[in-house]
Each structure stands twice: as structure tokens, then as C-alpha cells.
Motif scaffolding. Structure first.
Motif, PDB file in Angstrom:
ATOM      1  N   GLU A 142       0.735  -1.359   0.016  1.00  0.00           N
ATOM      2  CA  GLU A 142       0.149   0.141   0.139  1.00  0.00           C
ATOM      3  C   GLU A 142       0.831   1.252   0.036  1.00  0.00           C
ATOM      4  O   GLU A 142       0.617   2.224  -0.734  1.00  0.00           O
ATOM      5  N   SER A 198      -3.625   2.651  -5.353  1.00  0.00           N
ATOM      6  CA  SER A 198      -4.265   1.507  -5.181  1.00  0.00           C
ATOM      7  C   SER A 198      -5.536   1.864  -4.257  1.00  0.00           C
ATOM      8  O   SER A 198      -5.804   2.905  -3.808  1.00  0.00           O
ATOM      9  N   GLU A 233      -6.858   0.735  -1.603  1.00  0.00           N
ATOM     10  CA  GLU A 233      -6.717   0.606  -0.234  1.00  0.00           C
ATOM     11  C   GLU A 233      -6.196   1.804   0.188  1.00  0.00           C
ATOM     12  O   GLU A 233      -6.483   2.524   1.259  1.00  0.00           O
ATOM     13  N   ARG A 289      -9.748  -8.912  -0.165  1.00  0.00           N
ATOM     14  CA  ARG A 289      -8.947  -7.540   0.117  1.00  0.00           C
ATOM     15  C   ARG A 289      -9.890  -6.384   0.727  1.00  0.00           C
ATOM     16  O   ARG A 289      -9.603  -5.718   1.418  1.00  0.00           O
ATOM     17  N   TYR A 290     -11.095  -6.529   0.263  1.00  0.00           N
ATOM     18  CA  TYR A 290     -12.294  -5.716   0.918  1.00  0.00           C
ATOM     19  C   TYR A 290     -12.360  -5.998   2.470  1.00  0.00           C
ATOM     20  O   TYR A 290     -12.427  -5.068   3.211  1.00  0.00           O
ATOM     21  N   LEU A 298      -9.282  -4.592   4.253  1.00  0.00           N
ATOM     22  CA  LEU A 298      -9.566  -3.335   4.471  1.00  0.00           C
ATOM     23  C   LEU A 298     -10.332  -3.004   5.523  1.00  0.00           C
ATOM     24  O   LEU A 298     -10.020  -2.041   6.299  1.00  0.00           O
TER      25      LEU A 298
END
Length: 91
Positions: free
Chosen positions: A15, A21, A23, A74-75, A78
Motif C-alpha cells: 500500500e 491502489s 486501499e 481485499r475488501y 481493508l
């Protein structure tokens, strides 16, 4: 107003290397939202800041919905890192 007081620590290098990105963008929007909400607690009638806050909230919501459709893993990571709870009741 202190700008860096609300920044949560995210320890992933990926990140930090890629500021484009999803995120990273959500992370920055979250920091801006926290700063604006603390500002609006002191200045309740600052309608320009209220409008800016609504715009940032909408951008973050769109990015999170995009990420949830593209990559749910990924969601979830995060959401857990930023401690966002969208299913929390408002009463």
C-alpha cells in the motif's frame, strides 16, 4: 488543527508503494473524513466543509463497493484494518 493525529498504522509495504491502489485511497479518504468531522464539531455551520465531507464519503463508498465487487478478500482485510462498521445501527 493537527493533521496527522488520526492516522492509523497500516504496515503493508504494498500500500505504501502504490498510492493509486484502492486501499491507499480509502485510507486517505478515511483520514480526511476524521479530520473534517473533528473540524465540524467545532464549526457546526461551516456548510462548505459539510459539502466536502459528503463528497468524500460518497467517493469512499464508491471505492469500497468497487473493491467488494472485484476482490472480496481485499475488501474484508481493508474493513478490518480500518475498523469501519457499516452495519452498525445509528440509534
Amino acid at each position: 488543527m493537527i493533521k496527522n493525529s488520526f492516522i492509523p498504522v497500516i504496515s503493508q509495504k504494498k500500500e505504501e508503494e502504490n498510492p493509486g491502489s484502492v486501499e491507499f485511497q480509502v485510507f486517505n479518504f478515511t483520514n480526511k473524513i476524521q479530520r473534517l468531522t473533528s473540524h465540524l464539531e467545532l464549526h457546526r455551520k461551516d456548510y462548505s466543509s459539510q459539502r466536502g465531507l459528503r463528497k468524500i464519503l460518497a467517493k469512499r463508498k464508491r471505492l469500497l463497493s468497487y473493491l467488494s465487487k472485484k476482490n472480496i478478500i481485499r475488501y474484508n482485510k481493508l474493513i478490518n484494518k480500518l475498523v469501519l462498521n457499516f452495519n452498525k445501527p445509528f440509534f
